[in-house]
Design an enzyme around this catalytic site. Sequence first.
Site, mmCIF file in Angstrom:
data_model
loop_
_atom_site.group_PDB
_atom_site.id
_atom_site.type_symbol
_atom_site.label_atom_id
_atom_site.label_comp_id
_atom_site.label_asym_id
_atom_site.label_seq_id
_atom_site.Cartn_x
_atom_site.Cartn_y
_atom_site.Cartn_z
ATOM 1 N N ASP A 1 20.911 -15.969 -26.899
ATOM 2 C CA ASP A 1 20.062 -17.437 -26.509
ATOM 3 C C ASP A 1 20.862 -18.541 -25.829
ATOM 4 O OD1 ASP A 1 18.015 -19.410 -26.704
ATOM 5 O OD2 ASP A 1 18.562 -19.397 -28.182
ATOM 6 N N LEU A 2 20.216 -19.147 -25.603
ATOM 7 C CA LEU A 2 21.139 -20.280 -24.570
ATOM 8 C C LEU A 2 20.808 -21.706 -25.784
ATOM 9 C CD1 LEU A 2 23.243 -21.649 -22.358
ATOM 10 C CD2 LEU A 2 21.141 -22.702 -21.218
ATOM 11 N N ASP A 3 19.579 -22.702 -25.592
ATOM 12 C CA ASP A 3 19.754 -23.190 -26.659
ATOM 13 C C ASP A 3 19.613 -23.787 -27.905
ATOM 14 O OD1 ASP A 3 19.442 -25.185 -24.027
ATOM 15 O OD2 ASP A 3 17.331 -24.073 -24.186
ATOM 16 N N THR B 1 21.228 -28.128 -26.761
ATOM 17 C CA THR B 1 19.920 -28.424 -26.146
ATOM 18 C C THR B 1 18.996 -29.732 -26.074
ATOM 19 O OG1 THR B 1 19.852 -27.133 -25.041
ATOM 20 C CG2 THR B 1 20.713 -28.338 -23.092
ATOM 21 N N LYS C 1 10.809 -24.584 -29.910
ATOM 22 C CA LYS C 1 12.069 -24.697 -29.671
ATOM 23 C C LYS C 1 12.069 -22.884 -29.252
ATOM 24 C CE LYS C 1 15.491 -26.941 -32.380
ATOM 25 N NZ LYS C 1 16.206 -26.825 -33.637
ATOM 26 N N SER D 1 8.568 -21.509 -23.865
ATOM 27 C CA SER D 1 8.539 -22.148 -22.374
ATOM 28 C C SER D 1 8.146 -23.115 -22.169
ATOM 29 C CB SER D 1 8.185 -20.888 -20.871
ATOM 30 O OG SER D 1 6.556 -21.575 -21.281
ATOM 31 N N ARG D 2 8.433 -23.946 -20.980
ATOM 32 C CA ARG D 2 8.548 -25.391 -20.445
ATOM 33 C C ARG D 2 6.852 -26.118 -20.400
ATOM 34 N NH1 ARG D 2 11.068 -27.153 -15.026
ATOM 35 N NH2 ARG D 2 12.524 -26.020 -16.327
ATOM 36 N N SER E 1 4.876 -25.507 -23.669
ATOM 37 C CA SER E 1 5.579 -26.791 -25.101
ATOM 38 C C SER E 1 4.494 -27.923 -24.467
ATOM 39 C CB SER E 1 6.934 -27.028 -25.031
ATOM 40 O OG SER E 1 8.529 -25.625 -24.800
ATOM 41 N N LYS F 1 8.908 -34.258 -16.640
ATOM 42 C CA LYS F 1 9.812 -33.972 -18.495
ATOM 43 C C LYS F 1 10.897 -33.338 -17.823
ATOM 44 C CE LYS F 1 11.630 -31.488 -21.909
ATOM 45 N NZ LYS F 1 12.141 -30.321 -21.738
ATOM 46 N N SER G 1 17.363 -16.618 -22.326
ATOM 47 C CA SER G 1 16.516 -18.250 -22.424
ATOM 48 C C SER G 1 15.604 -18.445 -21.455
ATOM 49 C CB SER G 1 18.126 -18.705 -22.343
ATOM 50 O OG SER G 1 17.404 -20.029 -22.098
ATOM 51 N N ALA G 2 14.733 -19.232 -22.601
ATOM 52 C CA ALA G 2 12.889 -19.296 -21.949
ATOM 53 C C ALA G 2 13.845 -20.412 -20.610
ATOM 54 C CB ALA G 2 11.884 -20.152 -22.345
ATOM 55 N N SER G 3 15.081 -21.030 -20.333
ATOM 56 C CA SER G 3 15.017 -22.019 -20.205
ATOM 57 C C SER G 3 15.653 -21.848 -18.143
ATOM 58 C CB SER G 3 16.547 -23.358 -20.110
ATOM 59 O OG SER G 3 16.206 -23.661 -19.891
ATOM 60 N N ASN H 1 16.282 -23.778 -16.614
ATOM 61 C CA ASN H 1 17.807 -24.636 -15.742
ATOM 62 C C ASN H 1 19.666 -23.926 -17.285
ATOM 63 O OD1 ASN H 1 17.135 -27.205 -15.390
ATOM 64 N ND2 ASN H 1 16.092 -26.920 -17.131
ATOM 65 N N LYS I 1 9.325 -15.386 -25.718
ATOM 66 C CA LYS I 1 9.357 -15.166 -27.373
ATOM 67 C C LYS I 1 8.035 -15.443 -27.599
ATOM 68 C CE LYS I 1 14.225 -15.890 -25.820
ATOM 69 N NZ LYS I 1 15.332 -17.135 -26.495
ATOM 70 N N GLU J 1 20.523 -15.465 -31.968
ATOM 71 C CA GLU J 1 19.373 -16.324 -31.489
ATOM 72 C C GLU J 1 19.064 -18.187 -32.814
ATOM 73 O OE1 GLU J 1 16.591 -17.874 -30.632
ATOM 74 O OE2 GLU J 1 15.676 -16.300 -29.255
ATOM 75 N N ASP J 2 18.773 -18.475 -32.393
ATOM 76 C CA ASP J 2 18.766 -20.300 -33.560
ATOM 77 C C ASP J 2 17.003 -20.627 -34.523
ATOM 78 O OD1 ASP J 2 18.066 -20.851 -30.882
ATOM 79 O OD2 ASP J 2 18.347 -22.973 -31.342
HETATM 80 C C1 BG6 Z 1 14.480 -22.750 -24.411
HETATM 81 C C2 BG6 Z 1 14.486 -23.977 -25.475
HETATM 82 O O1 BG6 Z 1 15.754 -22.573 -24.495
HETATM 83 O O2 BG6 Z 1 14.537 -23.049 -22.893
HETATM 84 C C3 BG6 Z 1 12.753 -25.156 -24.964
HETATM 85 O O3 BG6 Z 1 14.629 -23.491 -26.323
HETATM 86 C C4 BG6 Z 1 12.573 -25.369 -23.980
HETATM 87 O O4 BG6 Z 1 12.866 -25.588 -26.120
HETATM 88 C C5 BG6 Z 1 12.634 -23.407 -22.299
HETATM 89 O O5 BG6 Z 1 11.596 -25.636 -24.113
HETATM 90 C C6 BG6 Z 1 12.168 -24.333 -21.083
HETATM 91 O O6 BG6 Z 1 13.243 -24.929 -20.923
HETATM 92 P P1 BG6 Z 1 12.951 -25.464 -19.301
HETATM 93 O O7 BG6 Z 1 15.129 -25.916 -19.417
HETATM 94 O O8 BG6 Z 1 13.343 -24.226 -18.688
HETATM 95 O O9 BG6 Z 1 12.406 -26.941 -19.570
HETATM 96 MG MG MG Z 2 17.207 -21.374 -29.288
#
Ligand code: BG6
Ligand code: MG
Length: 216
Positions: free
Chosen positions: A8-10, A16, A44, A47-48, A51, A77, A115-117, A119, A146, A170-171
């Site tokens: 996982d990333l964050d 982050t 945590k 997904s964006r 959330s 955001k 990672s769901a991110s 970014n 997830k 994972e955290d």
């Molecule tokens: C996850 C974070 O890794 O990525 C979440 O734990 C976040 O908090 C999700 O909402 C999506 O991230 P991003 O960068 O695509 O907005």
């Molecule tokens: Mg995480």
Amino acid sequence: MKKGFIFDLDGVITDTAKFHYIAWKNLAATLGITIDETFNETLKGISRMDSLDKILAYGHKENAFTTTEKETLAQKKNDEYVKLLADLSEADLLPGVHDFLVQAKEQTIPCSIASASKNAPMILDKLGVLEFFGHIVDPETLTKGKPDPEIFIKAAKSIGVEPKDAIGFEDAQAGIEGIKAAGMYAVGLSATETLIGADLQVASMTELDVEQLINQ
Ligand code: BG6
Ligand code: MG
């Protein structure tokens, strides 16, 4: 012997969560919704857009916006979140991460990111560790987030490793559940929360040794 690592990333590679929290808190405030750190824990790994839906439901505004309006809010955001990441550098890697990745490379254990991110590639580049990862799963390609195991299965296959031969890091509780549902060995990283179902929990990567982990 285990043959691949899925990260996982964050909260695992870098912290982050604090920046996500600031950006969501500020956006929520513009909508008259107050969120706190306890609520932030539930975001945590989510997904964006999910959330944003959780925040709107928390503020009893789940039906207040159209899909297009919600996309604009999520973009707003993200714009603030990306600005907060401007100074991210190698110094922001969590303790033990760089050493662990170097050890994995020396042992020729392939690594990928689940990672769901959206970014993630930009963040890994800023942290100077992009080269350690054979693949980063694109969250746009997922049908479920997830705790569904889909992202972890994709991450393992992308580096040519069967899920049963992979170790996931994972955290978040949702992440540990996804790793276990994928049939992998789960390492939980948290100094404060108990991650239910993790095969091993440590406070940081400094406690881990690649050779020991893959040969257990
Ligand atoms: C996850 C974070 O890794 O990525 C979440 O734990 C976040 O908090 C999700 O909402 C999506 O991230 P991003 O960068 O695509 O907005
Ligand atoms: Mg995480």
